[in-house]
Design a protein around this motif. Structure first.
Motif, PDB file in Angstrom:
ATOM      1  N   THR A 182     -36.647  20.500 -36.895  1.00  0.00           N
ATOM      2  CA  THR A 182     -36.656  19.113 -37.272  1.00  0.00           C
ATOM      3  C   THR A 182     -35.304  19.038 -38.126  1.00  0.00           C
ATOM      4  O   THR A 182     -34.812  20.457 -38.975  1.00  0.00           O
ATOM      5  CB  THR A 182     -36.982  18.582 -38.486  1.00  0.00           C
ATOM      6  N   ALA A 183     -34.453  18.512 -37.906  1.00  0.00           N
ATOM      7  CA  ALA A 183     -32.601  18.086 -38.375  1.00  0.00           C
ATOM      8  C   ALA A 183     -32.591  17.717 -39.994  1.00  0.00           C
ATOM      9  O   ALA A 183     -34.075  16.936 -40.487  1.00  0.00           O
ATOM     10  CB  ALA A 183     -32.407  17.289 -37.329  1.00  0.00           C
ATOM     11  N   PHE A 184     -31.590  17.727 -40.272  1.00  0.00           N
ATOM     12  CA  PHE A 184     -31.500  17.256 -41.664  1.00  0.00           C
ATOM     13  C   PHE A 184     -31.640  15.985 -41.659  1.00  0.00           C
ATOM     14  O   PHE A 184     -32.482  15.322 -43.014  1.00  0.00           O
ATOM     15  CB  PHE A 184     -30.165  18.058 -41.957  1.00  0.00           C
ATOM     16  N   ASN A 185     -31.173  15.312 -40.853  1.00  0.00           N
ATOM     17  CA  ASN A 185     -30.572  14.114 -40.910  1.00  0.00           C
ATOM     18  C   ASN A 185     -32.095  12.755 -41.510  1.00  0.00           C
ATOM     19  O   ASN A 185     -32.121  11.843 -41.510  1.00  0.00           O
ATOM     20  CB  ASN A 185     -30.198  13.421 -40.175  1.00  0.00           C
ATOM     21  N   LYS A 208     -40.069  24.317 -39.160  1.00  0.00           N
ATOM     22  CA  LYS A 208     -39.335  24.955 -39.746  1.00  0.00           C
ATOM     23  C   LYS A 208     -38.979  23.390 -39.637  1.00  0.00           C
ATOM     24  O   LYS A 208     -38.558  23.246 -38.740  1.00  0.00           O
ATOM     25  CB  LYS A 208     -38.600  26.111 -38.656  1.00  0.00           C
ATOM     26  N   PRO A 211     -32.850  23.632 -42.912  1.00  0.00           N
ATOM     27  CA  PRO A 211     -31.947  24.257 -44.116  1.00  0.00           C
ATOM     28  C   PRO A 211     -31.849  23.531 -45.566  1.00  0.00           C
ATOM     29  O   PRO A 211     -32.031  24.507 -46.643  1.00  0.00           O
ATOM     30  CB  PRO A 211     -31.580  26.042 -43.099  1.00  0.00           C
ATOM     31  N   GLY A 248     -35.794  29.845 -36.787  1.00  0.00           N
ATOM     32  CA  GLY A 248     -35.824  29.114 -35.277  1.00  0.00           C
ATOM     33  C   GLY A 248     -35.586  29.510 -33.921  1.00  0.00           C
ATOM     34  O   GLY A 248     -36.863  29.162 -32.941  1.00  0.00           O
ATOM     35  N   PHE A 262     -38.784  20.344 -30.558  1.00  0.00           N
ATOM     36  CA  PHE A 262     -36.864  19.854 -30.941  1.00  0.00           C
ATOM     37  C   PHE A 262     -35.827  18.951 -31.171  1.00  0.00           C
ATOM     38  O   PHE A 262     -35.502  18.083 -30.108  1.00  0.00           O
ATOM     39  CB  PHE A 262     -36.195  21.422 -30.409  1.00  0.00           C
ATOM     40  N   GLY A 264     -32.561  17.979 -32.963  1.00  0.00           N
ATOM     41  CA  GLY A 264     -31.660  18.294 -34.189  1.00  0.00           C
ATOM     42  C   GLY A 264     -29.637  18.208 -32.458  1.00  0.00           C
ATOM     43  O   GLY A 264     -29.598  17.148 -31.984  1.00  0.00           O
ATOM     44  N   SER A 265     -28.613  19.241 -33.476  1.00  0.00           N
ATOM     45  CA  SER A 265     -27.924  19.352 -31.769  1.00  0.00           C
ATOM     46  C   SER A 265     -28.117  19.084 -30.423  1.00  0.00           C
ATOM     47  O   SER A 265     -28.569  20.280 -30.447  1.00  0.00           O
ATOM     48  CB  SER A 265     -27.149  19.885 -32.372  1.00  0.00           C
ATOM     49  N   LEU A 287     -32.306  15.318 -29.116  1.00  0.00           N
ATOM     50  CA  LEU A 287     -31.239  15.913 -29.653  1.00  0.00           C
ATOM     51  C   LEU A 287     -29.488  14.990 -29.543  1.00  0.00           C
ATOM     52  O   LEU A 287     -29.937  13.346 -29.995  1.00  0.00           O
ATOM     53  CB  LEU A 287     -30.418  17.105 -28.172  1.00  0.00           C
ATOM     54  N   GLY A 288     -28.574  14.859 -30.066  1.00  0.00           N
ATOM     55  CA  GLY A 288     -27.567  14.762 -30.525  1.00  0.00           C
ATOM     56  C   GLY A 288     -27.010  12.929 -29.673  1.00  0.00           C
ATOM     57  O   GLY A 288     -27.148  12.779 -28.198  1.00  0.00           O
ATOM     58  N   GLY A 289     -26.756  11.861 -30.253  1.00  0.00           N
ATOM     59  CA  GLY A 289     -26.993  10.703 -30.312  1.00  0.00           C
ATOM     60  C   GLY A 289     -25.404  10.705 -29.950  1.00  0.00           C
ATOM     61  O   GLY A 289     -24.519  11.486 -30.233  1.00  0.00           O
ATOM     62  N   GLU A 350     -20.216  12.451 -30.563  1.00  0.00           N
ATOM     63  CA  GLU A 350     -20.663  12.786 -31.661  1.00  0.00           C
ATOM     64  C   GLU A 350     -19.852  13.979 -32.841  1.00  0.00           C
ATOM     65  O   GLU A 350     -19.427  14.426 -32.286  1.00  0.00           O
ATOM     66  CB  GLU A 350     -22.090  13.540 -31.746  1.00  0.00           C
ATOM     67  N   PHE A 419     -40.057   7.024 -28.369  1.00  0.00           N
ATOM     68  CA  PHE A 419     -38.430   7.426 -28.992  1.00  0.00           C
ATOM     69  C   PHE A 419     -38.604   8.579 -28.375  1.00  0.00           C
ATOM     70  O   PHE A 419     -38.609   9.662 -28.338  1.00  0.00           O
ATOM     71  CB  PHE A 419     -39.239   7.151 -30.201  1.00  0.00           C
TER      72      PHE A 419
END
Ligand SMILES: NC(=O)c1ccc[n+]([C@@H]2O[C@H](COP(=O)([O-])OP(=O)(O)OC[C@H]3O[C@@H](n4cnc5c(N)ncnc54)[C@H](O)[C@@H]3O)[C@@H](O)[C@H]2O)c1
Length: 462
Positions: A182-185, A208, A211, A248, A262, A264-265, A287-289, A350, A419
């Motif tokens: 997963t991503a930080f946000n 995971k 970090p 990862g 996954f 993330g970016s 992935l990235g928006g 982005e 989603f």
């Protein structure tokens, strides 16, 4: 301005003195202990807690104050965890789906009991405002409720066979081990969507997190682990290995990870997708928006400054904001930039900072085309009361995104829908609707209950 700077100095000094200790030891932050966190936290869970890898300090992104430390997983601990997780699957897959749903219901209730304190941790560690932190936990709770119902509903059709005395059945089975990166946000909600649906489908999970948000991963896993342990189930049904790109990459390359989800970016997602494809594995990519209305974060301040400069060079005018705020911490002004061409490189990229580009268009066709010409395809919205326009927007020549809204913003989605986004956003779907199918494998089963052995298409070997 000089006066203001001088006034701020003593405050900055006070702040850096306070920063020498961990926030968790300060009385104002004692609530962190309600989540089972301490100064040093083990970053591995596979039925028991451990971790002997790199020790990372988690910082509050608003002011760089250290919160607490987490000891990440080594690759040997990753290996041990995968083995224990796969072992746990053997019994979990035999638990009837509605009974798995009951465990997910209990996870939802356990999260409800900690919703405010966990939301506060999300806000402290990730940097989003408190109500959004709580909202993330609420999403996990909601998807648990949804998954409980789903645990009595998933299934395939019985289809008419062209052969007499035959039945065609679509059978859905769990894929096995679902790896979740997963991503930080979104340090809680994204795990929640994957975890709740995976579990009712009969899968085990290995998570995971990012970090930079390891305390949130540990706190969430403690809540889930307690439910599993109280029900005398193997904790490894929901394992966690904190770490960075090393863990990862191990997950992406691991044949024993039956599905890799996954988030993330686009840049990292592409590398991960290729590693999974190399082994013909299954992947679910979020992935990235290209939605910039987000909170500022640590190094994002530099990205923000660079993006504002680039926008000016490419013909843009800053009509609101545009500056780093003259106060301690990592704060920038929400910014609106006008006058850019729709195809200016900065508009198409982005940046992940709070800059909104406003473009003037003449016709509907032009606006729809500009919406669709970017590489990303996550979320889009129009504001209109014109009914014909609404349906053109939803139709084949309208928005090409996974989320297509009318008269609401592009952010914030309900868990009942699927989603995800198209194109460079990865094509995956999580959460509601029929997203559960991504976490299962489908078998088309033909059962002959006659005494004959007819072939399909009427073929006879004579
Ligand atoms: N589409 C969505 O639903 C969605 C949701 C949230 C975030 N995002 C995207 O995520 C990005 C922000 O999050 P971020 O900065 O944490 O993203 P990131 O790509 O830097 O990291 C995401 C995850 O990948 C891991 N990772 C890094 N290198 C890896 C490697 N080589 N192999 C395997 N894993 C690796 C990271 O440790 C982290 O857990 C933005 O681009 C945003 O648009 C998308």
């Amino acid at each position: 301005r000089l006066l203001l700077r001088n006034k701020l100095k003593p405050i900055c000094r006070q702040q850096s003195a306070a920063m020498s200790g961990l926030l968790i030891n300060q009385p104002n932050y004692s609530w962190l202990k309600e989540l089972g966190l301490s100064e040093d936290n083990p970053g591995v869970y596979n039925g028991s807690w451990g971790g002997s890898g790199e020790v990372v300090t988690s910082y509050c992104p608003a002011n760089n104050a250290p919160i607490a430390r987490v000891t990440q997983a080594t690759l040997a601990e990753y290996e041990e965890t995968v083995q224990k997780t796969r072992e746990a699957w053997k019994m979990w897959a035999d638990v009837p789906a509605p009974k798995r749903g009951e465990i997910v219901r209990q996870i939802g209730d356990a999260l409800r009991r900690k919703i405010n304190v966990l939301g506060s941790l999300v806000s402290l560690e990730m940097g989003k405002i408190y109500v959004e932190g709580v909202g993330e936990v609420q999403e996990y709770v909601d998807v648990c409720d949804y998954a409980v119902g789903l645990s009595r509903m998933i299934g395939g059709p019985i289809l008419p066979s062209e052969r007499p005395g035959h039945v065609l059945i679509e059978q859905w089975n769990p894929v096995g081990l679902v790896g979740i990166i997963t991503a930080f946000n979104f340090p809680v909600a994204v795990y929640g969507w994957n975890n709740a649906i995976s579990l009712i489908c009969g899968n085990v999970c290995l998570w995971k997190g990012a970090p930079t948000t390891p305390l949130t991963s540990v706190a969430v896993t403690k809540i889930v682990a307690e439910v599993l342990e109280q029900n005398k189930l193997p904790g490894a049904i929901c394992s966690m290995t904190c770490g960075g790109a090393d863990i990862g990459t191990a997950m992406a390359k691991d044949e024993r990870v039956d599905l890799l989800s996954f988030t993330g970016s686009t840049h990292v997602g592409k590398m991960v997708a290729m590693m999974v494809q190399e082994r013909f594995g299954r992947k679910l990519l979020e992935l990235g928006g290209n939605n910039r209305i987000v909170k500022a974060y640590k190094q994002a301040v530099e990205q923000y400054i660079a993006a504002v400069e680039q926008a000016k060079q490419q013909g843009g005018t800053v009509v609101c904001g545009g500056k780093v705020m003259d106060r301690p911490g990592n704060y920038v002004e929400p910014t609106i930039i006008t006058g850019l061409a729709h195809d200016a490189p900065i508009v198409q990229t982005e940046t992940f900072v709070p800059i909104l580009y406003v473009l003037k268009f003449q016709t509907e066709e032009e606006a729809f085309a500009w919406n669709n010409e970017v590489k990303q395809g996550l979320s889009s919205s129009i504001f209109t009361t014109n009914l014909e326009r609404v349906f053109r927007w939803l139709g084949p020549k309208g928005s090409d995104c996974g989320i297509v809204n009318v008269n609401i913003p592009t952010s914030g989605a309900e868990i009942g829908g699927a989603f995800g986004g198209e194109k460079h956003t990865g094509g995956g779907r999580e959460s509601g609707s029929d997203s559960w199918k991504q976490y299962m494998r489908r078998s088309t089963c033909t059962i002959n209950h006659s005494k004959d052995l007819p072939l399909a298409q009427g073929i006879k070997f004579e």
